[in-house]
Design a protein around this motif. Structure first.
Motif, PDB file in Angstrom:
ATOM      1  N   ALA A  46       0.829  -1.206   0.000  1.00 17.44           N
ATOM      2  CA  ALA A  46       0.000   0.000   0.000  1.00 17.44           C
ATOM      3  C   ALA A  46       0.866   1.259   0.000  1.00 17.44           C
ATOM      4  O   ALA A  46       0.496   2.279  -0.583  1.00 17.44           O
ATOM      5  CB  ALA A  46      -0.922  -0.002   1.212  1.00 17.44           C
ATOM      6  N   LYS A  47       2.015   1.176   0.639  1.00 20.87           N
ATOM      7  CA  LYS A  47       2.943   2.315   0.679  1.00 20.87           C
ATOM      8  C   LYS A  47       3.726   2.424  -0.632  1.00 20.87           C
ATOM      9  O   LYS A  47       4.299   3.456  -0.926  1.00 20.87           O
ATOM     10  CB  LYS A  47       3.897   2.179   1.856  1.00 20.87           C
ATOM     11  N   GLY A  48       3.742   1.365  -1.410  1.00 20.82           N
ATOM     12  CA  GLY A  48       4.463   1.379  -2.680  1.00 20.82           C
ATOM     13  C   GLY A  48       5.952   1.132  -2.521  1.00 20.82           C
ATOM     14  O   GLY A  48       6.743   1.536  -3.366  1.00 20.82           O
ATOM     15  N   ALA A  49       6.317   0.489  -1.436  1.00 19.82           N
ATOM     16  CA  ALA A  49       7.726   0.232  -1.160  1.00 19.82           C
ATOM     17  C   ALA A  49       8.085  -1.200  -1.550  1.00 19.82           C
ATOM     18  O   ALA A  49       7.294  -2.123  -1.370  1.00 19.82           O
ATOM     19  CB  ALA A  49       8.023   0.448   0.318  1.00 19.82           C
ATOM     20  N   SER A  50       9.275  -1.362  -2.052  1.00 20.14           N
ATOM     21  CA  SER A  50       9.763  -2.702  -2.371  1.00 20.14           C
ATOM     22  C   SER A  50      10.366  -3.326  -1.118  1.00 20.14           C
ATOM     23  O   SER A  50      10.613  -2.647  -0.118  1.00 20.14           O
ATOM     24  CB  SER A  50      10.829  -2.618  -3.464  1.00 20.14           C
ATOM     25  N   GLN A  51      10.611  -4.627  -1.191  1.00 25.88           N
ATOM     26  CA  GLN A  51      11.284  -5.295  -0.075  1.00 25.88           C
ATOM     27  C   GLN A  51      12.681  -4.706   0.130  1.00 25.88           C
ATOM     28  O   GLN A  51      13.136  -4.565   1.260  1.00 25.88           O
ATOM     29  CB  GLN A  51      11.374  -6.803  -0.327  1.00 25.88           C
ATOM     30  N   ALA A  93      15.795   0.588   4.789  1.00 28.24           N
ATOM     31  CA  ALA A  93      15.343   1.517   5.825  1.00 28.24           C
ATOM     32  C   ALA A  93      15.484   0.925   7.221  1.00 28.24           C
ATOM     33  O   ALA A  93      15.733   1.653   8.181  1.00 28.24           O
ATOM     34  CB  ALA A  93      13.897   1.917   5.570  1.00 28.24           C
ATOM     35  N   LEU A  94      15.340  -0.381   7.342  1.00 34.06           N
ATOM     36  CA  LEU A  94      15.398  -1.037   8.656  1.00 34.06           C
ATOM     37  C   LEU A  94      16.779  -1.601   8.974  1.00 34.06           C
ATOM     38  O   LEU A  94      17.005  -2.084  10.083  1.00 34.06           O
ATOM     39  CB  LEU A  94      14.368  -2.159   8.733  1.00 34.06           C
ATOM     40  N   GLY A  95      17.675  -1.589   7.989  1.00 37.06           N
ATOM     41  CA  GLY A  95      19.016  -2.121   8.216  1.00 37.06           C
ATOM     42  C   GLY A  95      19.057  -3.642   8.273  1.00 37.06           C
ATOM     43  O   GLY A  95      19.836  -4.212   9.027  1.00 37.06           O
ATOM     44  N   VAL A  96      18.202  -4.279   7.485  1.00 35.70           N
ATOM     45  CA  VAL A  96      18.189  -5.741   7.397  1.00 35.70           C
ATOM     46  C   VAL A  96      18.312  -6.122   5.924  1.00 35.70           C
ATOM     47  O   VAL A  96      18.271  -5.273   5.043  1.00 35.70           O
ATOM     48  CB  VAL A  96      16.899  -6.341   8.007  1.00 35.70           C
ATOM     49  N   SER A 115      11.531 -10.808   3.373  1.00 35.19           N
ATOM     50  CA  SER A 115      10.782 -11.880   2.725  1.00 35.19           C
ATOM     51  C   SER A 115      10.372 -12.943   3.739  1.00 35.19           C
ATOM     52  O   SER A 115       9.231 -13.427   3.721  1.00 35.19           O
ATOM     53  CB  SER A 115      11.627 -12.507   1.618  1.00 35.19           C
ATOM     54  N   LYS A 116      11.268 -13.305   4.647  1.00 32.69           N
ATOM     55  CA  LYS A 116      10.950 -14.306   5.673  1.00 32.69           C
ATOM     56  C   LYS A 116       9.871 -13.785   6.623  1.00 32.69           C
ATOM     57  O   LYS A 116       9.014 -14.549   7.061  1.00 32.69           O
ATOM     58  CB  LYS A 116      12.205 -14.689   6.455  1.00 32.69           C
ATOM     59  N   TRP A 117       9.910 -12.502   6.947  1.00 30.68           N
ATOM     60  CA  TRP A 117       8.863 -11.917   7.790  1.00 30.68           C
ATOM     61  C   TRP A 117       7.507 -12.046   7.098  1.00 30.68           C
ATOM     62  O   TRP A 117       6.525 -12.433   7.705  1.00 30.68           O
ATOM     63  CB  TRP A 117       9.138 -10.445   8.067  1.00 30.68           C
ATOM     64  N   GLU A 118       7.485 -11.673   5.811  1.00 32.13           N
ATOM     65  CA  GLU A 118       6.219 -11.675   5.075  1.00 32.13           C
ATOM     66  C   GLU A 118       5.680 -13.092   4.875  1.00 32.13           C
ATOM     67  O   GLU A 118       4.469 -13.298   4.837  1.00 32.13           O
ATOM     68  CB  GLU A 118       6.386 -10.973   3.726  1.00 32.13           C
TER      69      GLU A 118
END
Length: 152
Positions: A13-18, A24-27, A33-36
């Motif tokens: 919805a934000k239009g951001a890629s993985q 942005a999160l430093g990962v 992908s594993k989170w999702e």
């Protein structure tokens, strides 16, 4: 809805890629992908960072994502810059008023002191011009920070 599904939907919805989210999160992108996919739980500190990135108040395990208001949020450095420019505007306004008040008595001066009137009014217009320039810089700084904050 699982945390992974919620993350996927909010990220899309934000239009951001993985990749963008990962940077942005430093990962790594693989971590996102594993989170999702539900292969790895999202730690509490990363949930806070996710909420900030996605523009929501809370990203918790209860599955509730509360949309944050659209207020501009400035970093500490941005607040300092805006405060300093605000102080400069206030000082410039004070100088403009003082120079203007000093110029008023010369309005009723005799013809021999007419030159000082023009000099005083010149200082007044100079002080007013500096005030307007600094105010313009303040407005540009606020718009630049607003644009920077809305990019996320």
């Amino acid at each position: 809805m699982t945390d992974g599904q919620k993350l996927y939907n909010l990220r899309r919805a934000k239009g951001a890629s993985q990749e963008k989210l990962a940077k942005a999160l430093g990962v790594s992108r693989q971590t996102v992908s594993k989170w999702e996919n539900g292969q790895m739980p999202i730690s509490a500190d990363k949930q806070k960072e996710l909420a900030e990135f996605l523009g929501i108040d809370d990203f918790s395990a209860d599955g509730v994502a509360v949309a944050r208001d659209n207020k501009i949020r400035f970093t500490a450095n941005q607040k300092i810059v805006i405060a300093v420019i605000g102080v400069l505007i206030a000082l410039s306004c004070a100088v403009t008023v003082i120079v203007g008040c000093v110029s008023i008595p010369n309005l009723w001066a005799d013809e021999n002191s007419a030159t000082s009137l023009y000099v005083d009014l010149g200082y007044f217009w100079l002080a007013l011009g500096v005030t307007l320039i600094i105010a313009g810089i303040e407005v540009l700084a606020v718009f630049a920070y607003k644009k920077e904050n809305t990019k996320n």
